[in-house]
Scaffold this motif. Sequence first.
Motif, mmCIF file in Angstrom:
data_model
loop_
_atom_site.group_PDB
_atom_site.id
_atom_site.type_symbol
_atom_site.label_atom_id
_atom_site.label_comp_id
_atom_site.label_asym_id
_atom_site.label_seq_id
_atom_site.Cartn_x
_atom_site.Cartn_y
_atom_site.Cartn_z
ATOM 1 N N GLY A 38 0.814 -1.215 0.000
ATOM 2 C CA GLY A 38 0.000 0.000 0.000
ATOM 3 C C GLY A 38 0.845 1.260 0.000
ATOM 4 O O GLY A 38 1.788 1.405 -0.772
ATOM 5 N N GLU A 39 0.499 2.186 0.915
ATOM 6 C CA GLU A 39 1.217 3.458 0.991
ATOM 7 C C GLU A 39 2.635 3.289 1.527
ATOM 8 O O GLU A 39 3.481 4.150 1.330
ATOM 9 C CB GLU A 39 0.442 4.432 1.871
ATOM 10 N N LYS A 40 2.886 2.189 2.216
ATOM 11 C CA LYS A 40 4.217 1.944 2.783
ATOM 12 C C LYS A 40 5.138 1.211 1.810
ATOM 13 O O LYS A 40 6.255 0.864 2.156
ATOM 14 C CB LYS A 40 4.100 1.135 4.066
ATOM 15 N N ARG A 41 4.663 0.983 0.592
ATOM 16 C CA ARG A 41 5.463 0.268 -0.406
ATOM 17 C C ARG A 41 6.649 1.130 -0.824
ATOM 18 O O ARG A 41 6.485 2.306 -1.143
ATOM 19 C CB ARG A 41 4.603 -0.065 -1.605
#
Length: 171
Positions: A38-41
Amino acid sequence: MDINFVAIKGRMTCDAKLVPGRTGNLLIIKLATNHGQGEKRKVTYHCVMYYPQTESEEKFLHEHLRTGVTAHVTGNLGNYKDSNGVDTTFIRGQTINVLSFLEDTTSDKVDDEEEEIGRALAVLERPAPNRGAPARQEPPRQAPAVAVASKAEPARATATLQREAGVEVQF
């Protein structure tokens, strides 16, 4: 005891570069790996330096390690100071495996694909071995034949498949 071992699988970010080294030609490749979701990728970029063992290996790797190809590398970490005095870490490759190849657009490849599709269709159309009389006769079921055509020459592959076997073609 310390362990210095690296194993990564990633995609080539640029074509492999072959440069003369002290003990033979040096192959330099750059891989990108992903981690997180997600956004932490996040994407991490790796520089790999590898001395091919033979001329044929050198030629094969230089020819096939192109942008977008997936490769698996094992080796260990090394570092050096660049011209600005900055410590730079790299992977000293011990093995490189090419896991995917870019599509070849030559007509030989298309002919090979057509031949392979023909062999697959022959296997699909071959009647099943008779394993005794069935309790009741049902018309034989056959799944619709579906083939994946080469994107290199879709019109040629489509015409051949539809002419020879009435196959639905998907791209």
